[in-house]
Design an enzyme around this catalytic site. Structure first.
Site, PDB file in Angstrom:
ATOM      1  N   ARG A 126      37.817  39.876  23.453  1.00 49.11           N
ATOM      2  CA  ARG A 126      37.666  39.675  25.155  1.00 49.11           C
ATOM      3  C   ARG A 126      36.155  40.566  25.569  1.00 49.11           C
ATOM      4  O   ARG A 126      36.061  41.908  25.263  1.00 49.11           O
ATOM      5  CB  ARG A 126      38.200  40.508  26.139  1.00 49.11           C
ATOM      6  N   ASP A 313      42.492  30.042  36.828  1.00 45.44           N
ATOM      7  CA  ASP A 313      43.593  30.607  36.249  1.00 45.44           C
ATOM      8  C   ASP A 313      44.762  28.907  36.642  1.00 45.44           C
ATOM      9  O   ASP A 313      45.747  29.202  35.862  1.00 45.44           O
ATOM     10  CB  ASP A 313      43.994  31.997  37.026  1.00 45.44           C
TER      11      ASP A 313
END
Length: 448
Positions: A126, A313
């Site tokens: 990430r 999201d």
């Protein structure tokens, strides 16, 4: 719960009430801000999940006293007024992006500290460079134990106490800018942040900006808190709400509908509340009061062309239900989600293709052309062969929950499962009881 979980469809229109867990984004921000605050603060309505437990464990290892009550959903944090008690600690952030970005920035408030950071294998991929570059410009020293600018690393801190302007590239994650904002609020001197690059998920930055003054100017209690108790209320999770907002499309809906508790006009911090507007555009009927949202069915539901950057999201909630919509669905503005828990664009495209849908995947999104007939054919074949259609979740809670809603559709008209979710326990990251809540709602809906 590693074994696949078959999803039992709804056979009656959805009704009843849903109580959401607290927001992960707000809980982890509040935990860090409370630790920096000079006053003890009790968080009410807090989320208890893997990501928040990681943050609590990390703060305890740094010397902060934290009393958590899972039954009461409260967390009491005793802050140190911007000081970090422990000069050395080993911290594992798992795959929690908030902990991974917020904690290194916070620890740079320590004059001389050495902190060892690691995480899950997924965390090692990430993006962290924008944050670590900013911290290095402010004097931090970082030893990488693997790939440069990624986890794991050792952080050597030298307290930020300077008059400076530092560039922050948060184009990979808004959490990078939020982390620097929270640390900057407690620096000695004046630290000005100059963001560079494309901004994503702007509402999460606004969330941080609204929360900081509640803690760093002497704690300001909630207006509904009794007396002078130092309480901070955590809003219910608007992202989690997006799955249940889509449920009437999968399960059918009764008039006047069903209620999502706690999510209403007083939900002020979360940009993902914008998903309600998307749902209305698709054909659902939504009514909010101060404390809850009422979801009622529409006459039909259609696909749409939508930029999801402000509430990225929630794009999975729409993508997973797209096979049941009239017409194609095009989702854009979500390139950064390729570097979250998994490559979310590719994951959704892969799983939808397995379900017989036509999917065009591009850099910042995807287009889904529904094929309900093909989905029914594949599902019937799977049931006959006693091998249900199976969704790979890639250790991503949002993939699991979004397809859990699709599986609630009685596709074959039998009331029997036709879809199963691999590794449903991955929901523990933000919503450990998701499938229990979904099942309870199904049972509520069957009652006369």
């Amino acid at each position: 719960m590693k074994d696949p979980l078959p999803i039992t469809p709804f056979t009656a229109p959805v009704k009843g009430r849903v109580e959401l867990p607290g927001s992960k984004s707000i809980t982890n921000r509040a935990l860090m801000l409370a630790a920096l605050c000079r006053d003890p603060v009790t968080l009410r309505g807090a989320l208890f999940s893997r990501d928040t437990e990681i943050m609590i464990k990390a703060l305890r290892s740094l010397g902060f006293k934290i009393a958590a009550n899972t039954k009461a959903k409260t967390i009491k944090v005793e802050g140190h007024g911007g000081m970090i008690p422990e000069a050395k600690a080993t911290i594992n952030v798992g795959n929690a992006g908030t902990a991974a970005r917020f904690l290194p920035a916070m620890l740079c408030l320590k004059k001389r500290g050495t902190y060892i950071f690691d995480g899950d294998e997924a965390m090692r991929h990430r993006p962290m460079k924008g944050l670590l570059d900013a911290l290095r410009r402010l004097g931090a020293e970082i030893e990488f134990k693997g790939q440069p600018d990624h986890y794991p690393f050792v952080l050597h801190t030298h307290r930020i106490e300077t008059q400076a302007t530092v560039e922050v590239d948060a184009s990979a994650s808004s959490q990078i800018l939020s982390a620097m904002m929270m640390a900057a609020a407690w620096t000695k001197g004046h630290l000005e942040l100059n963001r560079v690059g494309q901004m994503i998920s702007e509402p999460f930055v606004q969330m941080t900006a609204k929360m900081i003054p509640r803690f760093n100017k002497g704690f300001v209690p909630d207006i509904d808190a009794p007396g002078f108790d130092q309480f901070y209320h955590i809003e219910p999770d608007a992202t989690a709400a997006s799955y249940f907002v889509m449920l009437p499309i999968a399960a059918g809906g009764a008039v006047p509908g069903y209620q999502i508790m706690g999510l209403g006009l007083r939900t002020e911090l979360q940009g993902d509340i914008g998903f309600l507007t998307v749902a209305e555009t698709m054909g659902l009927k939504i009514k909010k009061n101060a404390f809850e949202t009422l979801i009622s069915p529409g006459e039909s539901y259609h696909g749409l062309d939508q930029n999801f950057n402000p509430y990225s999201d929630t794009f999975l909630s729409l993508a997973a239900i797209a096979p049941l919509l009239n017409g194609p669905t095009r989702i854009t503005g979500i390139a950064h989600t390729r570097k979250q828990e998994t490559d979310r664009i590719h994951a959704m495209a892969t799983e939808l293709k397995k379900l017989g849908q036509t999917v065009e995947e591009f850099e910042d999104g995807l287009t889904i052309t529904p094929n309900l007939k093909k989905l029914k054919t594949l599902a019937a074949k799977g049931v006959k062969a006693k091998k249900l259609l199976s969704i790979e979740t890639y250790e991503d809670h949002r993939v699991a929950m979004s397809f859990g809603i699709l599986g609630s559709h009685d596709l074959l008209g039998t009331g029997k499962p036709w879809l199963q979710i691999q590794n449903p326990a991955c929901c523990g990251k933000t919503f450990p009881d998701f499938f229990k809540v979904l099942e309870n709602l199904r049972k509520q809906s069957k009652k006369k």
